[in-house]
Motif scaffolding. Sequence first.
Motif, PDB file in Angstrom:
ATOM      1  N   GLU B 292     -77.076 -32.731  22.519  1.00 18.28           N
ATOM      2  CA  GLU B 292     -76.080 -33.412  23.336  1.00 18.28           C
ATOM      3  C   GLU B 292     -75.332 -32.410  24.211  1.00 18.28           C
ATOM      4  O   GLU B 292     -74.990 -32.703  25.344  1.00 18.28           O
ATOM      5  CB  GLU B 292     -75.103 -34.142  22.412  1.00 18.28           C
ATOM      6  N   GLU B 293     -75.087 -31.224  23.668  1.00 21.40           N
ATOM      7  CA  GLU B 293     -74.226 -30.257  24.351  1.00 21.40           C
ATOM      8  C   GLU B 293     -74.881 -29.665  25.590  1.00 21.40           C
ATOM      9  O   GLU B 293     -74.246 -28.948  26.339  1.00 21.40           O
ATOM     10  CB  GLU B 293     -73.844 -29.125  23.392  1.00 21.40           C
ATOM     11  N   GLU B 294     -76.147 -29.953  25.820  1.00 30.53           N
ATOM     12  CA  GLU B 294     -76.815 -29.317  26.957  1.00 30.53           C
ATOM     13  C   GLU B 294     -76.301 -29.829  28.296  1.00 30.53           C
ATOM     14  O   GLU B 294     -76.325 -29.112  29.279  1.00 30.53           O
ATOM     15  CB  GLU B 294     -78.322 -29.570  26.868  1.00 30.53           C
ATOM     16  N   HIS B 295     -75.869 -31.060  28.294  1.00 25.16           N
ATOM     17  CA  HIS B 295     -75.493 -31.632  29.596  1.00 25.16           C
ATOM     18  C   HIS B 295     -74.001 -31.471  29.822  1.00 25.16           C
ATOM     19  O   HIS B 295     -73.256 -32.427  29.720  1.00 25.16           O
ATOM     20  CB  HIS B 295     -75.875 -33.099  29.661  1.00 25.16           C
ATOM     21  N   ALA B 296     -73.593 -30.238  30.107  1.00 20.28           N
ATOM     22  CA  ALA B 296     -72.155 -30.000  30.221  1.00 20.28           C
ATOM     23  C   ALA B 296     -71.633 -30.497  31.556  1.00 20.28           C
ATOM     24  O   ALA B 296     -72.370 -30.578  32.540  1.00 20.28           O
ATOM     25  CB  ALA B 296     -71.880 -28.522  30.059  1.00 20.28           C
ATOM     26  N   GLY B 297     -70.345 -30.800  31.588  1.00 19.81           N
ATOM     27  CA  GLY B 297     -69.735 -31.195  32.851  1.00 19.81           C
ATOM     28  C   GLY B 297     -68.793 -32.360  32.663  1.00 19.81           C
ATOM     29  O   GLY B 297     -68.768 -33.005  31.616  1.00 19.81           O
TER      30      GLY B 297
END
Lengths: 111, 896
Positions: B292-297
């Motif tokens: 989940e943490e890969e798509h930061a922003g």
Amino acid sequence: MRRSDLGEFEEVVLLAVAALSPNAYTVAIAEELERETGNIVTSGAVHAAMQRLEQKHYLKSVWGEATAERGGRRKRLYAVTGLGGRVLEESRAVRNRLWDRILPAIRLEWN
Amino acid sequence: MLLAPHVREEVLGDLQERYVQRVQSQGVSKARRRYWLETLAYMRPAFIKRQKNKYSSTGRQSAGRKSAGRHSAGRQTAEPSALYYCHNMILNYLKIALRNLKRQKVSTSINVIGLAIGLATCILIMLYVQDELSYDRYNEKADRIFRVAQKVRLNGDDVGGPTLGQSAATDLKQQVPEVLKATRFRGQGGEFVSYGTSSFKEDNLLVADSSFFDVFSIPFLKGNPKRALTEPNTVVITDETARKYFGNDDPIGKVLSFGREKIPYRITGVVSNVPASSHFRFDMLASFAADEEEHAGWIYRMNYYTYVLLPEHHDFKKVEAKIARLAEKQIGGELQQWLKLTPEQFRAKGDDFGILLQPLTGIHLYSAFGTAELSPGGTIMYVYVLSAIAAFMLLIACVNFMNLSTATAVRRSREVGVRKVLGSVKGQLRQQFLIESLLLAIVALLVGLLIVAVALPFFNQLTSKALTMNLLTNSSVVAGLIAGTVLVGLLAGSYPAFYLASFKPVLVLKGGFSAGRGNFNLRSGLVVFQFFVTISMIIATVTADRQLRYMQSQKVGFDREQVLVIQNTDMLRNNEAVFRDQIIQSPQVITSSISGQVPVGNSIMDKTTVMSKENPDQGVMSRFYFVDPEYIPTLAISMTQGRNFSKSFPTDSSAVILNETAIRALGWQQDPIGRELIGHTDDNGVKTYYRVIGVVKDFHFESLKQKIEPLVMFLGRNSGNILVKTRTDQIPTFLASLKQQWESFSPTAPFSYSFLDDRFEHVYASEQKIEQVLVLFSSLTIFIACLGLFGLATYTAEQRTKEIGVRKVLGASVGSVVALLCNDFIKLILIALVLASPIAWWGMNQWLNEFAYKVTIDWWIFGVAGLLAVGIALLTVSFQSIKAAMMNPVKSLRSE
């Protein structure tokens, strides 16, 4: 003859009213009874008794004057009615007759 | 003070005298103690009981007191209130009141029923409003929880939403010290969840942070809230869900498999069911996956509802400003990255971005994000409107009450006169009439509660809520209700009370008294007011009904009859097409199409910009449909130009079909076929062109609330639903065979279907509900207004008995007398119509503005409403009028 429905406390109050007349009102009677009996007598008890007596037509009352020590409120002065007087007399007569019938020897035993 | 008034002076005097004496003899503290003891000695019935019959001549107490009072008239120490609040007199009032009510059965029942209906409506609406206002208050920290939402303005549209990107919560927690806790969750569509052989579609599935339970107060029945969602692939389920899958077994540690890929999720907790008054609902709450943490922003993948917990008594506006600065930095950076625009450049075009904090308790009623919310929100408007309706109903009931009591006043004017002559003062009379109206109000309350109890199930059905009378057992609510009723009773009784008490006894007893025209003015004002409300309601109901019929009868541009939608066909995976091909073999099927997009219902579709090849700078926001060649024939959408997609043209993969609105928006009115548009631009700036091969007639792909927007159809694989156009009238057997075929693929999802026309009806469920509510309330107001009018007509007819008698003797016909009596009322109703029309018109215009396609409010509606009101009023009045007109004049004139 009417049944004499006079309780013990009522009788004492009635007597006190007679004794203190014409200045019989609740506080005076309560004080008097406290002095005579040595027990605490609340004015409420006296007042209630006097109301009952009044209902039985043994007492009558009129408004007296107000005094400063009552906070300007009037006192209600009570007096024994003729009926009340007769009831008192009668009750006293009953007692007297009974007293008279107690043998002196028995009274001696009490002392 | 408990003491009876007649002994009060004496007793107080006694107490004080002894107190003063004791102060002198025994000291203050002792005296004080004795004072209280003595006071207690008065606590006996003899003193508390009020004196009997104060007017009896044998009452020595009062006789004595009166004479004494004369002596001391100068200083009135006796309480004047003793004169009024004597319980004997109140008993007398009650007796007279009951006698009066019994004698006038008609007006009594009108009063009670009217007021009871008013109160019942009020209570029901109060329950509803209370429920609406109580949303999310079950949270212990409700007033400290805020949702961070974004406001965005693009091309002049507000396109903000309640969600943010993945890293917003973490950034907020780390960089804003006031944020004590931050948590986020996202919705996860419908997911098929199975355990062993049981498989269900879980529509209420949320994916949340482990801090979820630090912010929201949802109690754990099993498991540890601190550790429940810390690991990936764990899930917390509600009590109800636990029962559904496991019965009475302990679910902790059991593993559920999610979706087609059968991803295992371990159950780490069971929580009690989410309260109905929550703006989100879940049956399962899963932890975030490890990736989940890969798509930061903040604005990349905006799927996350982000909540912050602030310290107690903190001004959230200050925090909002702080968060806004942080958001400016983060979102600004991302804009730079994705759009190569600085915030200034972005704003220069009139666009804007930012964030706002929404108080948790206001989300249900105030949030304006509509379908982006997890559950449909309420509207503060409806709360206001309903409260207004409740107030109106109550007001009308009160008005009726005043009207009727005033009208019947004249009948009782003799009583008032006699009472006054015998020494009643105004205050006593007022008290008497107030007691009467209180009595009625309390009876009405009881009847009203009965009505509420009976009506609650229907009301729940109407509002799809689960309201109960439980709220009414709350002591403060009960107190409020009783206080309210008493207030209503007093208010409703106050006019008659003051009016009646001011009668002049001499006039009344001489018999010369009659309600003059002057009094009629007030009563006619009240009638006008009632019919004003009634007519407005009729207009609103008729308009809502027309709009609803209009929407349902409107040509939507496709054929919705006999179209079956089989849902979740994507769960068949590769067998979807096989299944479809099997279905088509059936003689009962005309055509069938596989499509993710079904025209009715909220298909949440993003709008995407397309540009024409000639004019690449001017984008047109349009919707994309990916369809197969069967789509257009199945829905019988008509083509105006060109042709449909076809398997015989391999080039159709880069072809599009547009709707007429899109053609207009692109400016291709002349000869659109063969033109090209830019459908897609990839990261390297390579453009993909699509050639227009056909144009379809506009059709409504959502409800008529929305305008038809530009639509671009691509040929593409898009699974999800199978649309089946049938020609059968044996639906059950057909469905059974479909189900059998479905199950032969042994999919994870159960067979589910719907009919397109049912879905169509369903879209307008909320409008239908509004109409039902309007019909209900307008019939109630009409009913109450008629009750009032009926009472008033009775009164007028009675008042004018002699006049009618004289008129008849002089030769008036029955018809002319009836006309005479009705004339007054007709005038009033016309005035009400004139007043109500503009206001109703304005209100309904506001409502209709929600719809892109709407009916106009024609003048005839006002005519119909007026005629209806007049008709109803005439029916009500004429009964009494005709009765009065038919009476033999000898009877009415003889008694002179």
